[in-house]
Design a protein around this motif. Structure first.
Motif, PDB file in Angstrom:
ATOM      1  N   GLY A  20     -17.732 -43.847  94.533  1.00 43.45           N
ATOM      2  CA  GLY A  20     -18.646 -44.851  94.280  1.00 43.45           C
ATOM      3  C   GLY A  20     -18.197 -45.845  93.088  1.00 43.45           C
ATOM      4  N   ASP A  21     -17.182 -44.902  92.668  1.00 42.29           N
ATOM      5  CA  ASP A  21     -17.288 -45.689  91.204  1.00 42.29           C
ATOM      6  C   ASP A  21     -15.930 -46.557  91.314  1.00 42.29           C
ATOM      7  OD1 ASP A  21     -18.838 -44.964  90.007  1.00 42.29           O
ATOM      8  OD2 ASP A  21     -17.110 -42.783  89.497  1.00 42.29           O
ATOM      9  N   PHE A  22     -14.793 -47.224  90.127  1.00 45.09           N
ATOM     10  CA  PHE A  22     -13.815 -48.438  90.484  1.00 45.09           C
ATOM     11  C   PHE A  22     -13.250 -48.167  89.747  1.00 45.09           C
ATOM     12  CE2 PHE A  22     -11.436 -52.484  88.890  1.00 45.09           C
ATOM     13  CZ  PHE A  22     -11.251 -52.825  90.538  1.00 45.09           C
ATOM     14  N   ALA A  23     -11.857 -48.828  89.523  1.00 44.96           N
ATOM     15  CA  ALA A  23     -10.474 -47.932  89.457  1.00 44.96           C
ATOM     16  C   ALA A  23      -9.718 -48.956  90.024  1.00 44.96           C
ATOM     17  CB  ALA A  23      -9.887 -46.900  89.293  1.00 44.96           C
ATOM     18  N   ALA A  24      -8.247 -49.495  88.454  1.00 47.23           N
ATOM     19  CA  ALA A  24      -7.620 -49.978  89.241  1.00 47.23           C
ATOM     20  C   ALA A  24      -6.253 -49.846  88.120  1.00 47.23           C
ATOM     21  CB  ALA A  24      -7.616 -51.524  88.432  1.00 47.23           C
ATOM     22  N   VAL A  38      -5.384 -42.696  81.024  1.00 45.03           N
ATOM     23  CA  VAL A  38      -6.802 -43.047  81.559  1.00 45.03           C
ATOM     24  C   VAL A  38      -7.822 -43.748  80.373  1.00 45.03           C
ATOM     25  CG1 VAL A  38      -8.625 -42.100  83.061  1.00 45.03           C
ATOM     26  CG2 VAL A  38      -6.742 -40.983  83.195  1.00 45.03           C
ATOM     27  N   ARG A  39      -8.181 -44.867  80.888  1.00 47.04           N
ATOM     28  CA  ARG A  39      -8.525 -45.415  79.884  1.00 47.04           C
ATOM     29  C   ARG A  39     -10.779 -45.484  81.157  1.00 47.04           C
ATOM     30  NH1 ARG A  39      -7.954 -51.813  78.522  1.00 47.04           N
ATOM     31  NH2 ARG A  39      -8.878 -52.193  76.571  1.00 47.04           N
ATOM     32  N   ASP A  44     -22.276 -49.681  78.898  1.00 41.48           N
ATOM     33  CA  ASP A  44     -22.358 -50.206  77.641  1.00 41.48           C
ATOM     34  C   ASP A  44     -21.376 -50.938  77.140  1.00 41.48           C
ATOM     35  OD1 ASP A  44     -20.904 -48.115  76.206  1.00 41.48           O
ATOM     36  OD2 ASP A  44     -22.710 -47.255  75.712  1.00 41.48           O
ATOM     37  N   GLY A  45     -20.927 -50.870  77.362  1.00 39.82           N
ATOM     38  CA  GLY A  45     -19.170 -51.681  76.525  1.00 39.82           C
ATOM     39  C   GLY A  45     -18.323 -50.381  76.197  1.00 39.82           C
ATOM     40  N   THR A  46     -18.783 -49.098  76.267  1.00 43.14           N
ATOM     41  CA  THR A  46     -17.823 -48.488  75.215  1.00 43.14           C
ATOM     42  C   THR A  46     -16.729 -48.144  76.036  1.00 43.14           C
ATOM     43  OG1 THR A  46     -18.792 -47.280  75.262  1.00 43.14           O
ATOM     44  CG2 THR A  46     -19.335 -48.218  73.324  1.00 43.14           C
ATOM     45  N   GLU A  47     -15.870 -47.618  75.446  1.00 42.71           N
ATOM     46  CA  GLU A  47     -14.256 -47.278  76.334  1.00 42.71           C
ATOM     47  C   GLU A  47     -13.697 -46.337  75.801  1.00 42.71           C
ATOM     48  OE1 GLU A  47     -11.341 -49.981  76.770  1.00 42.71           O
ATOM     49  OE2 GLU A  47     -13.005 -51.659  77.809  1.00 42.71           O
ATOM     50  N   SER A  48     -13.323 -44.748  76.380  1.00 39.23           N
ATOM     51  CA  SER A  48     -12.661 -43.602  75.688  1.00 39.23           C
ATOM     52  C   SER A  48     -11.025 -43.461  76.444  1.00 39.23           C
ATOM     53  CB  SER A  48     -13.594 -42.796  76.215  1.00 39.23           C
ATOM     54  OG  SER A  48     -14.986 -42.300  76.053  1.00 39.23           O
ATOM     55  N   ILE A 100     -10.930 -46.602  84.590  1.00 42.13           N
ATOM     56  CA  ILE A 100     -11.614 -46.314  86.111  1.00 42.13           C
ATOM     57  C   ILE A 100     -13.310 -46.486  84.862  1.00 42.13           C
ATOM     58  CG2 ILE A 100     -13.293 -43.986  85.992  1.00 42.13           C
ATOM     59  CD1 ILE A 100      -9.910 -42.315  86.227  1.00 42.13           C
ATOM     60  N   GLU A 101     -14.115 -47.018  85.904  1.00 44.45           N
ATOM     61  CA  GLU A 101     -15.588 -47.648  85.049  1.00 44.45           C
ATOM     62  C   GLU A 101     -16.293 -46.624  85.888  1.00 44.45           C
ATOM     63  OE1 GLU A 101     -15.571 -51.651  86.466  1.00 44.45           O
ATOM     64  OE2 GLU A 101     -14.558 -52.152  85.435  1.00 44.45           O
TER      65      GLU A 101
END
Length: 124
Positions: A20-24, A38-39, A44-48, A100-101
């Motif tokens: 149920g998540d999103f990836a591109a 992988v991003r 909250d707008g932060t990323e790993s 990946i969100e």
């Protein structure tokens, strides 16, 4: 023998969507053996940023069978992740970038130094 990169990325994306998540795919690299970055984008707008683990983490028999990742940046600003990817692309123009969100990667990636879970997916 390790999966081709395009097949690995396709399977990863299917697993993300199944949760149920999103990836591109932000950047498509070499189909057979491109490195995968992988991003992870948090709500909250932060990323790993996760990158392929160094070869020193692989045993003699493991190097062609699995993809291990390491954390490069953890919960940081978007610009820092974008700059890191830009630097990596200068050295390797054939790398893949998958965004990946999700707030929890769960078992989507296998990390170097972590005990593998036996779910039968992406395993020997």
């Amino acid at each position: 023998m390790r999966l081709r990169t395009d097949i690995f990325v396709s399977a990863l994306m299917r697993r993300v969507f199944a949760r149920g998540d999103f990836a591109a795919v932000e950047a498509k690299g070499a189909e057979e053996a491109g490195a995968v970055f992988v991003r992870q984008v948090f709500r909250d707008g932060t990323e790993s940023l996760y990158a392929p683990a160094p070869q020193s983490f692989f045993g003699e028999n493991d190097s062609n069978r699995q993809r291990l990742f390491e954390t490069r940046l953890e919960r940081t600003e978007t610009t820092a992740v974008a700059e890191a990817i830009t630097r990596e692309r200068r050295f390797d123009s054939d790398l893949w970038v998958v965004s990946i969100e999700t707030d929890d990667l769960g078992d989507l990636l296998e990390f170097a130094g972590a005990e593998p879970e036996d779910d039968g997916f992406f395993r020997r």
